[in-house]
Design a protein around this motif. Structure first.
Motif, mmCIF file in Angstrom:
data_model
loop_
_atom_site.group_PDB
_atom_site.id
_atom_site.type_symbol
_atom_site.label_atom_id
_atom_site.label_comp_id
_atom_site.label_asym_id
_atom_site.label_seq_id
_atom_site.Cartn_x
_atom_site.Cartn_y
_atom_site.Cartn_z
ATOM 1 N N GLN A 28 0.853 -1.196 0.000
ATOM 2 C CA GLN A 28 0.000 0.000 0.000
ATOM 3 C C GLN A 28 0.883 1.238 0.000
ATOM 4 O OE1 GLN A 28 -3.424 -0.210 -0.134
ATOM 5 N NE2 GLN A 28 -3.053 -2.412 -0.334
ATOM 6 N N ILE A 29 0.502 2.248 -0.773
ATOM 7 C CA ILE A 29 1.273 3.495 -0.822
ATOM 8 C C ILE A 29 0.366 4.718 -0.635
ATOM 9 C CG2 ILE A 29 3.152 2.582 -2.223
ATOM 10 C CD1 ILE A 29 1.768 3.845 -4.651
ATOM 11 N N GLY A 30 -0.742 4.529 0.076
ATOM 12 C CA GLY A 30 -1.728 5.608 0.255
ATOM 13 C C GLY A 30 -1.226 6.749 1.112
ATOM 14 N N THR A 31 -0.359 6.477 2.047
ATOM 15 C CA THR A 31 0.150 7.531 2.934
ATOM 16 C C THR A 31 1.659 7.612 2.786
ATOM 17 O OG1 THR A 31 0.515 6.050 4.791
ATOM 18 C CG2 THR A 31 -1.692 7.043 4.616
ATOM 19 N N GLN A 32 2.222 8.670 3.348
ATOM 20 C CA GLN A 32 3.683 8.856 3.309
ATOM 21 C C GLN A 32 4.380 7.693 4.009
ATOM 22 O OE1 GLN A 32 5.451 11.422 1.789
ATOM 23 N NE2 GLN A 32 7.333 10.381 2.373
ATOM 24 N N GLN A 33 3.839 7.295 5.127
ATOM 25 C CA GLN A 33 4.439 6.199 5.900
ATOM 26 C C GLN A 33 4.362 4.887 5.116
ATOM 27 O OE1 GLN A 33 2.506 5.586 9.652
ATOM 28 N NE2 GLN A 33 4.223 4.378 10.460
ATOM 29 N N GLN A 34 3.239 4.602 4.455
ATOM 30 C CA GLN A 34 3.105 3.389 3.643
ATOM 31 C C GLN A 34 4.068 3.430 2.439
ATOM 32 O OE1 GLN A 34 -1.101 3.478 2.734
ATOM 33 N NE2 GLN A 34 -1.575 1.988 4.354
ATOM 34 N N ALA A 35 4.217 4.583 1.839
ATOM 35 C CA ALA A 35 5.110 4.731 0.683
ATOM 36 C C ALA A 35 6.566 4.485 1.093
ATOM 37 C CB ALA A 35 4.956 6.102 0.049
ATOM 38 N N ASN A 36 6.959 5.031 2.249
ATOM 39 C CA ASN A 36 8.332 4.802 2.742
ATOM 40 C C ASN A 36 8.558 3.313 3.030
ATOM 41 O OD1 ASN A 36 9.071 7.473 2.546
ATOM 42 N ND2 ASN A 36 8.553 7.963 4.670
ATOM 43 N N ALA A 37 7.560 2.671 3.622
ATOM 44 C CA ALA A 37 7.668 1.237 3.912
ATOM 45 C C ALA A 37 7.738 0.443 2.599
ATOM 46 C CB ALA A 37 6.492 0.771 4.767
ATOM 47 N N ALA A 38 7.000 0.847 1.589
ATOM 48 C CA ALA A 38 7.005 0.165 0.285
ATOM 49 C C ALA A 38 8.377 0.292 -0.391
ATOM 50 C CB ALA A 38 5.916 0.745 -0.612
ATOM 51 N N VAL A 39 8.995 1.465 -0.259
ATOM 52 C CA VAL A 39 10.334 1.658 -0.836
ATOM 53 C C VAL A 39 11.323 0.710 -0.175
ATOM 54 C CG1 VAL A 39 12.269 3.287 -1.023
ATOM 55 C CG2 VAL A 39 9.959 4.036 -1.600
ATOM 56 N N ASN A 40 11.242 0.551 1.130
ATOM 57 C CA ASN A 40 12.140 -0.367 1.843
ATOM 58 C C ASN A 40 11.906 -1.810 1.407
ATOM 59 O OD1 ASN A 40 13.431 1.635 3.301
ATOM 60 N ND2 ASN A 40 12.018 1.509 5.032
#
Length: 161
Positions: A28-40
């Motif tokens: 999921q990349i809906g929020t900034q935190q989810q996007a950062n986790a997705a990049v990792n």
């Protein structure tokens, strides 16, 4: 010696790489935190894929090297077999000459070739005058000389074997 190559491949399915959950949910990349986790998660998945690619490349290189060595060894064995066959043939030829000599001890190279035997002893010196040579041409070996050379080659090979 080490005659086997072991290859261990890691699980590269989406779930094992963290790209999908066991329930089938994807990143999921809906929020900034989810996007950062997705990049990792994506960085880790790419690193695993690169590690796996390195392992496969290393095994491929080892297999190629081994294949080249086996080809060279096979060619060397074939060349050795050919040399052995040649030596066996020379030995058989030598044994044939020996048997022929034992079967007819009074025969000579001249008798086998059908040419008259030359008498040994004092021989007149060849006459060489001007540009003419003696009746015999010394630039080429005679038939007797070639046969004697073949015979002595066979005898020499027999002593080597």
């Amino acid at each position: 010696a080490n005659q086997s190559i072991r290859v261990g491949l890691t699980d590269m399915r989406a779930e094992a790489l963290g790209l999908q959950s066991s329930t089938g949910q994807t990143i999921q990349i809906g929020t900034q935190q989810q996007a950062n986790a997705a990049v990792n998660v994506l960085d880790n998945a790419v690193q695993k894929a690169l590690d796996q690619q390195t392992t496969i490349g290393s095994v491929q290189s080892r297999l190629s090297y081994t294949s080249s060595n086996l080809t060279t060894a096979s060619e060397n064995v074939q060349a050795s077999e050919s040399t052995i066959r040649d030596a066996d043939m020379a030995k058989e030829m030598t044994e044939g000459v020996h048997e022929e000599q034992r079967a007819s001890p009074g025969s000579s190279v001249h008798a086998r070739t059908g040419e008259p035997e030359q008498q040994l002893g004092p021989q007149p010196a060849p006459v060489i005058s001007g540009t003419s040579r003696s009746p015999r041409d010394f630039s080429k070996p005679s038939k007797e000389t070639r046969i004697a050379g073949l015979f002595f080659s066979c005898v020499f090979l027999d002593t080597l074997l």
